[in-house]
Motif scaffolding. Structure first.
Motif, short mmCIF file in Angstrom:
data_model
loop_
_atom_site.label_atom_id
_atom_site.label_comp_id
_atom_site.label_asym_id
_atom_site.label_seq_id
_atom_site.Cartn_x
_atom_site.Cartn_y
_atom_site.Cartn_z
N TYR A 48 49.85 41.07 45.74
CA TYR A 48 49.71 40.78 44.33
C TYR A 48 50.09 39.34 43.99
N LEU A 49 49.48 38.85 42.92
CA LEU A 49 49.93 37.60 42.33
C LEU A 49 51.34 37.80 41.80
N HIS A 108 58.45 37.38 39.81
CA HIS A 108 58.84 36.03 39.42
C HIS A 108 57.65 35.07 39.33
N ARG A 109 56.53 35.43 39.99
CA ARG A 109 55.37 34.54 39.96
C ARG A 109 54.71 34.49 38.59
N ARG A 110 54.93 35.51 37.78
CA ARG A 110 54.38 35.47 36.41
C ARG A 110 54.91 34.23 35.68
N GLN A 111 56.19 33.96 35.87
CA GLN A 111 56.77 32.81 35.18
C GLN A 111 56.20 31.51 35.72
N VAL A 148 49.25 37.10 31.84
CA VAL A 148 49.43 37.01 33.29
C VAL A 148 49.61 38.43 33.82
N MET A 149 48.62 38.92 34.55
CA MET A 149 48.62 40.30 35.04
C MET A 149 49.03 40.34 36.51
N SER A 150 48.99 41.54 37.12
CA SER A 150 49.48 41.70 38.49
C SER A 150 48.61 40.99 39.51
N ASN A 151 47.29 40.98 39.30
CA ASN A 151 46.41 40.33 40.29
C ASN A 151 45.35 39.44 39.65
N HIS A 152 45.52 39.10 38.38
CA HIS A 152 44.60 38.18 37.73
C HIS A 152 45.24 37.58 36.48
N ASP A 164 45.37 39.65 24.70
CA ASP A 164 46.75 39.95 24.33
C ASP A 164 47.15 41.40 24.60
N LEU A 165 46.16 42.31 24.63
CA LEU A 165 46.47 43.72 24.87
C LEU A 165 46.28 44.15 26.32
N ASN A 166 46.02 43.21 27.22
CA ASN A 166 45.85 43.56 28.64
C ASN A 166 47.03 44.34 29.21
N PRO A 167 48.28 43.93 28.99
CA PRO A 167 49.41 44.70 29.55
C PRO A 167 49.51 46.12 29.00
N ILE A 168 49.13 46.31 27.74
CA ILE A 168 49.19 47.65 27.16
C ILE A 168 48.13 48.54 27.78
#
Length: 317
Positions: free
Chosen positions: A28-29, A42-45, A67-71, A187-191
């Motif tokens: 994963y990213l 930590h890579r999200r930051q 910033v998602m898990s793989n994109h 903006d709603l991708n994580p949800i």
């Protein structure tokens, strides 16, 4: 046949673009790799910090990001007029935040720059013209975002090779309808991915950053501001009202359930009424944004005009 990148990004059609970059490796990213147990959260930051730093260098503003898990998703606005008014020295200094530049550009920005010969000035001006163009170029913006992240991740993973899946995907956002739909979608991708329950708890998203600053009476300096529909001259910004946009995101998020991607309650959202959307149109644009649209997004009328112009340019070339 897919459009070439230079045809996908046409500032004469729109300055707004939705860009998506996806990881090519199994690892994963960000987030946790369930197979190995390694945590890459930590890579999200890394991505968020780099993205917002680039807004202080480029003539490109960020409207939305996630910033998602793989994109990653970013909605960008190219402010090409801004780059035109930067002085040559400012262009060089901005470029030096990213790269060393040339010996001439370093000399030009030094505290005690010596007099340059006519030949050196011609070479310097040519170099700065290239830098000026790059600082208003989405492809260069995405390159400066993705390449350092890839190098850092490869070093951390002790490996080499491609980290991102080819070049980024871009969609032209041709009107306010497409821009609003895309920003809400991002903006709603994580949800939708079930890694957050509310917009304010959606880590590494533009909506959380906007909510945080809004509580303090501000708008983020590194995001394109909302200016509403002003009657008086205002700085360049998103022609929506911030409070109504946050209501729109919240309402859209409340309706999304584990068994359904969601629906929009237009009666409860003033911004939709202002944009002249009906419920079905908004559902079509928001719920399947990436699958509904390819290289451009907009209402049927604006899409038809865009495609007609693309065909004319293609045949003329």
């Amino acid at each position: 046949m897919p459009l070439a990148r230079k045809q996908q990004i046409s500032l004469s059609d729109t300055p707004y673009y939705h860009c998506v970059s996806r990881c090519v490796r199994r690892a994963y990213l960000c987030g946790e790799d369930k197979l190995t147990g390694k945590n890459y959260e930590h890579r999200r930051q890394w991505v968020e910090d780099r993205l917002l730093f680039l807004t202080t260098v480029f003539a490109i503003e960020v409207c939305a990001f996630a910033v998602m898990s793989n994109h990653t998703h970013v909605v960008l606005h190219v402010n090409s007029e801004k780059a035109k008014f930067w002085t040559d020295k400012e262009i060089a200094m901005r470029w030096h935040k990213l790269h060393k530049g040339t010996l001439l550009s370093q000399t030009f920005t030094g505290k005690q720059a010596p007099m340059l010969t006519e030949a050196e000035l011609i070479t310097l001006r040519s170099t700065l013209a290239v830098y000026r163009s790059r600082l208003a170029d989405i492809s260069w913006f995405m390159r400066e975002l993705n390449e350092p992240i890839a190098r850092h991740a490869n070093h951390e993973d002790n490996c080499t090779g491609h980290f991102w899946e080819g070049r980024f995907k871009s969609q032209a956002l041709l009107d306010e309808h497409a821009l609003a739909a895309c920003m809400v979608y991002v903006d709603l991708n994580p949800i939708r991915a079930k890694i957050a329950s509310t917009p304010e708890s959606s880590e590494h998203t533009s909506v959380k950053r906007r909510i945080h600053d809004f509580k303090n009476g501000n708008q983020p300096s590194t995001l394109m501001p909302f200016v509403g529909s002003p009657t008086q001259p205002q700085p360049l910004g998103l022609m929506f009202d911030l409070i109504e946009y946050l209501k729109l995101v919240d309402l859209s998020g409340r309706i999304i359930t584990p068994n359904k991607r969601g629906a929009i309650d237009i009666a409860a959202s003033p911004i939709l009424q202002r944009l002249g959307l009906d419920k079905q149109m908004w559902q079509d644009m928001f719920l399947a944004f990436e699958t509904t649209f390819s290289v451009a997004a907009g209402q049927s009328s604006t899409l038809k005009r865009y495609k007609r112009k693309r065909r004319q340019k293609s045949s003329a070339g």
